[in-house]
Design an enzyme around this catalytic site. Structure first.
Site, mmCIF file in Angstrom:
data_model
loop_
_atom_site.group_PDB
_atom_site.id
_atom_site.type_symbol
_atom_site.label_atom_id
_atom_site.label_comp_id
_atom_site.label_asym_id
_atom_site.label_seq_id
_atom_site.Cartn_x
_atom_site.Cartn_y
_atom_site.Cartn_z
ATOM 1 N N HIS A 24 0.849 -1.203 0.000
ATOM 2 C CA HIS A 24 0.000 0.000 0.000
ATOM 3 C C HIS A 24 0.880 1.246 0.000
ATOM 4 C CE1 HIS A 24 -3.503 2.526 1.294
ATOM 5 N NE2 HIS A 24 -2.509 3.236 1.829
ATOM 6 N N GLU A 25 1.870 1.271 0.884
ATOM 7 C CA GLU A 25 2.736 2.445 0.973
ATOM 8 C C GLU A 25 3.618 2.590 -0.265
ATOM 9 O OE1 GLU A 25 2.127 4.640 3.103
ATOM 10 O OE2 GLU A 25 0.729 3.363 4.203
ATOM 11 N N HIS A 28 1.951 4.572 -2.786
ATOM 12 C CA HIS A 28 2.122 6.026 -2.622
ATOM 13 C C HIS A 28 3.537 6.462 -2.997
ATOM 14 C CE1 HIS A 28 -1.715 6.469 -0.693
ATOM 15 N NE2 HIS A 28 -1.389 5.777 0.378
#
Length: 447
Positions: A24-25, A28
């Site tokens: 998920h990170e 980003h």
């Protein structure tokens, strides 16, 4: 051996959760770096740093509390406008909070970083960065669903009887879930029980029609409601002919959006007549096709969004159960502790084979990631959806400013919403604490 398998199941799920957070990170991180934003930190977890290593301008590491993760980007908050600083405005706890956060953010910005700050990016680039994380979870969920459908197959009902109801339970306005209630003396005997059907029977013919699927059987049951017909079953390798009289019974109508039963104006439940004999089918894994993947994901997302909307109420109910020592809903929300426990139970049980265990764990990982996708799109800070909404609001304000010849309103200032952000973060922290406590002292078990 059972304890060892339990631990292995917990470890597998812990690694899967950690990988989901990490990816998920990365969702980003990659676009942020691609668009030139300086990212000082990429961290899994919160609190004290346990381990970290620096690569280039970014520190990568793990923190003590494994309940999430983050990347820090410089320039998340724009400078205060003239007249909004502490020296020219009334100071208070909220103003101090906002300015302190803005000061900490801008202390990290050097002269060479002037054009590498997040708030100066075009709106579409900020949206891409903030959607990168949830989209990564969505992709993981889709991959897991694809593995299930193409590799293991999806659970499909068969014509083999799994269980037989002993009675027909009536719809009660005082009881939400009649399926779990014990039979009362006033409840009529279920047609299947009256006919002598047993768990393990394979229904091969019904009302003179060869039966090849569960859906075909349910259609025949409804067509022949209130008629005495012959049903043929295969029992212990032998053919048995039984006589059964299906019935029409009132079933409560469930609202697919809220997940609750619909009611009439007088408080009674809305019902619909369905064919009923009182049997549940066993299921088997049947491989599907690539065309089944996205529709399956869509159906799961409908259910997940309904769960997200009802999450605060369901967590409150969990808290009430903890306080009153009541019975916990087996379909209620769980924390990562509960998910790990369920994974351990699945790995250690001897009630299902290895293939079914693997399929169940893959399903749990996929559902978890689809849930994270849905949760992170909630339009509240500090969730990703809150940042996306802020960027879209900035675009709307700038559009209207151009249309009406007004001054550019400037970038969206997330710092001004920090009080609300802390309230939302606190609420999620409280819900996590309640669910973790419940998973320790009143755990949900599947087996």
């Amino acid at each position: 051996m059972g304890i060892l398998l339990f631990i292995i199941g917990v470890i597998i799920m812990a690694v899967a959760i950690g990988a989901s957070i990490g990816l998920h990170e990365i969702g980003h991180l990659v676009p942020a770096k691609k668009f030139g934003v300086r990212v000082p930190q990429y961290m899994i977890g919160f609190g004290k740093t346990l381990f970290s290593v620096r690569r280039g301008e970014t520190e990568y590491g793990f923190k003590l509390i494994p309940l999430g993760g983050y990347i820090s980007m410089i320039g998340m908050y724009p400078p205060a406008k003239t007249g909004e600083g502490l020296r020219t405005s009334t100071t208070g706890p909220f103003s101090q909070l906002i300015e302190d956060a803005r000061a900490v953010d801008h202390e990290r910005i050097s002269e060479t970083d002037e054009n590498r700050v997040f708030y100066k990016l075009p709106i579409y680039k900020r949206i891409i960065i903030m959607l990168g994380g949830p989209v990564m979870n969505l992709l993981i969920g889709v991959v897991c669903v694809a593995i299930l459908i193409l590799g293991f197959g999806s659970a499909q009902p068969t014509t083999t009887v799994s269980s037989v109801s002993q009675c027909v339970k009536t719809v009660s306005s005082e009881q939400e879930n009649n399926a779990t209630a014990a039979c009362a003396e006033s409840d009529p005997k279920a047609p299947a029980a009256a006919a002598g059907l047993k768990a393990g029977d394979v229904i091969t013919r019904f009302a003179g029609q060869d039966i090849s699927s569960w859906n075909q059987l349910t259609d025949e049951i409804k067509t022949h409601a209130n008629q005495s017909v012959e049903v043929t079953v295969l029992r212990d390798g032998k053919t048995e002919n039984l006589t059964i009289e299906p019935m029409l019974t009132a079933r409560p109508v469930m609202n697919e959006t809220t997940g609750t039963y619909e009611k009439n104006k007088d408080g009674s439940y809305k019902t619909t007549d369905v064919g009923f004999i009182g049997v549940s089918p066993s299921t088997e894994l049947v491989p599907g096709t690539a065309g089944d993947i996205l529709p399956t994901v869509g159906e799961q997302m409908k259910s997940i969004y309904s769960s997200v909307l009802r999450l605060p109420a369901r967590v409150f109910e969990t808290a009430r159960v903890l306080v009153t020592n009541g019975e916990r809903d087996g379909n209620g929300p769980m924390s990562v502790v509960g998910v790990g426990r369920i994974a351990g139970e699945i790995a250690s049980t001897d009630q299902i084979n290895l293939k079914e265990k693997a399929a169940t764990l893959v399903s749990m990982i996929g559902t978890l990631n689809l849930f994270l996708f849905a949760l992170n799109l909630v339009p509240l800070l500090p969730l990703d959806g809150g940042h996306v909404l802020g960027a879209l609001w900035e675009g709307v304000r700038k559009l209207f400013a151009r249309l009406f010849g007004r001054q550019n309103p400037g970038p969206f200032d997330a710092a001004k919403l920090l009080p609300l952000t802390f309230v939302v973060a606190g609420a999620f922290g409280l819900m996590s604490l309640i669910l973790i406590t419940a998973d320790i002292f009143k755990p949900i078990t599947l087996l």
